[in-house]
Scaffold this active site. Structure first.
Site, PDB file in Angstrom:
ATOM      1  N   ASP A 100      -0.967   1.002  -4.961  1.00 19.37           N
ATOM      2  CA  ASP A 100      -0.424   1.563  -3.722  1.00 19.37           C
ATOM      3  C   ASP A 100       0.589   2.664  -3.968  1.00 19.37           C
ATOM      4  O   ASP A 100       0.832   3.497  -3.092  1.00 19.37           O
ATOM      5  CB  ASP A 100       0.245   0.461  -2.896  1.00 19.37           C
ATOM      6  CG  ASP A 100      -0.754  -0.466  -2.228  1.00 19.37           C
ATOM      7  OD1 ASP A 100      -1.959  -0.177  -2.288  1.00 19.37           O
ATOM      8  OD2 ASP A 100      -0.325  -1.486  -1.652  1.00 19.37           O
TER       9      ASP A 100
ATOM     10  N   GLU B 265      -6.860  -9.733  11.134  1.00 18.25           N
ATOM     11  CA  GLU B 265      -7.095 -10.984  10.409  1.00 18.25           C
ATOM     12  C   GLU B 265      -6.063 -12.047  10.777  1.00 18.25           C
ATOM     13  O   GLU B 265      -6.400 -13.219  10.969  1.00 18.25           O
ATOM     14  CB  GLU B 265      -7.078 -10.738   8.906  1.00 18.25           C
ATOM     15  CG  GLU B 265      -8.297  -9.983   8.408  1.00 18.25           C
ATOM     16  CD  GLU B 265      -8.433 -10.042   6.897  1.00 18.25           C
ATOM     17  OE1 GLU B 265      -7.703 -10.846   6.266  1.00 18.25           O
ATOM     18  OE2 GLU B 265      -9.264  -9.311   6.353  1.00 18.25           O
TER      19      GLU B 265
END
Length: 271
Positions: A207, A77
Site C-alpha cells: 500500500d 462486506e
C-alpha cells in the site's frame, strides 16, 4: 547511502484516511487491525446489552443504530457480516429486544457502491444488502461526527451510538520526515523497479508504494502487496548479483467482494 549499503524494503502499509472531517478520528471505529476488530465486536455486544436494559426509547434506538461510512469493498462486506451477526445470533441472545428497532446504515458519498466495479455488480450489491435489511444511502457525504450523532452534508443528522469508518486509507509513513517524495495518497513515489529515486538500495512495496500503471494508480489491495513484495525480492537478488533490474507489472487477477452467505460480487478477467 553509498554503493556498499545493504538493500532494504519499506512495507509500512496504510492507515485510515479521515479527510480532515471533524470527529471521525475521535469517535469512529476503524478496521485496520485484529485488535480494532475485537474492540468493535465487544462494543457491538455492549450496545445490545445496554439497549436490552434501556427504558428510554430514544436512547435505546441510538444504541441499536449502527452507521457504516464508506460503500467500498470493506463497507459492503462489513454491512453484510453485521446483519448476519444480528439476524443469525444476537436476535436469539436478546429475546426481549424488538429487533425491528435495529438499524444498520451504509453511507456512501458517491452515487453507487463498489467504485471501480461494473454498474451491474454495484446495483446487485445494493439490492442484496437491502434485502438483508441494510439501509443504503447513496450521495450521502458526512461533514462531522459527534459522540452520539452523524451530521450529513444535506443538513440531516443520524442519532447513532456506533460509527464504523471504512471510507478510505492512505500510506502510513511520515514522508516529509524521511525525505521521501509522496503523492496525494501519502504513498512513496517509486521507480518502475520499485526503488526510491533518491536511494536505489531502498524498495517500497504494498500500500505504501505509489505505482502508476496504464496512467492510473494501482489499488491498495492485497494482490498488489503480494506481487510487489515478490518483485522487490527478485530485484534485490539481481541488484546484489550486479544484474539489471526488471520493471514491475501488475497482473490484475480480479476482484471478489463477499456480501454475505452465498452472495458476492466478482469481477474476474473482464467477466
Amino acid at each position: 547511502m553509498g554503493p556498499t549499503c545493504v538493500p532494504a524494503v519499506i512495507a509500512l502499509g496504510s492507515k485510515p484516511n479521515f479527510y480532515g472531517i471533524p470527529g471521525v478520528e475521535e469517535y469512529a471505529f476503524t478496521l485496520k487491525s485484529l485488535e480494532q476488530g475485537v474492540a468493535l465486536r465487544t462494543h457491538i455486544l455492549t450496545c445490545f446489552e445496554r439497549a436490552a436494559g434501556e427504558t428510554d426509547p430514544v436512547l435505546r434506538q441510538r444504541w441499536l443504530t449502527f452507521t457504516i461510512v464508506g460503500g467500498g469493498p470493506t463497507g459492503v462486506e462489513f454491512a453484510g457480516a453485521l446483519m448476519e451477526l444480528i439476524r443469525g445470533s444476537l436476535d436469539r441472545d436478546f429475546p426481549d429486544l424488538d429487533f425491528k428497532e435495529v438499524q444498520v446504515l451504509l453511507l456512501e458519498a458517491l452515487d453507487h457502491l463498489l467504485d471501480g466495479m461494473p454498474k451491474t455488480l454495484s446495483d446487485y450489491a445494493k439490492t442484496r444488502l437491502e434485502k438483508m435489511g441494510v439501509a443504503v444511502h447513496l450521495q450521502a457525504p458526512l461533514i462531522k461526527i459527534t459522540p452520539h450523532e452523524v451530521h450529513l452534508k444535506d443538513g440531516s443528522t443520524i442519532a447513532s451510538g456506533t460509527v464504523i469508518w471504512t471510507a478510505g486509507v492512505h500510506g502510513s509513513i511520515p514522508g516529509a520526515q524521511w525525505g521521501l517524495a509522496t503523492n496525494r495518497r501519502n504513498q512513496v513515489e517509486v521507480l518502475p523497479t520499485l526503488q526510491t529515486p533518491s536511494y536505489p538500495e531502498v524498495y517500497v512495496v504494498g500500500d505504501l508504494a505509489g505505482i502508476q500503471q496504464a496512467g492510473r494508480p494501482l489499488p491498495m489491495v492485497a494482490q498488489v502487496g503480494i506481487q510487489t513484495g515478490t518483485a522487490a525480492g527478485h530485484n534485490i537478488l539481481r541488484q546484489l548479483a550486479g544484474q539489471s533490474l526488471s520493471p514491475f507489472h501488475y497482473q490484475d487477477k480480479g476482484t471478489l467482494d463477499v456480501i454475505g452467505r452465498n452472495a458476492a460480487a466478482a469481477y474476474i478477467w473482464g467477466r
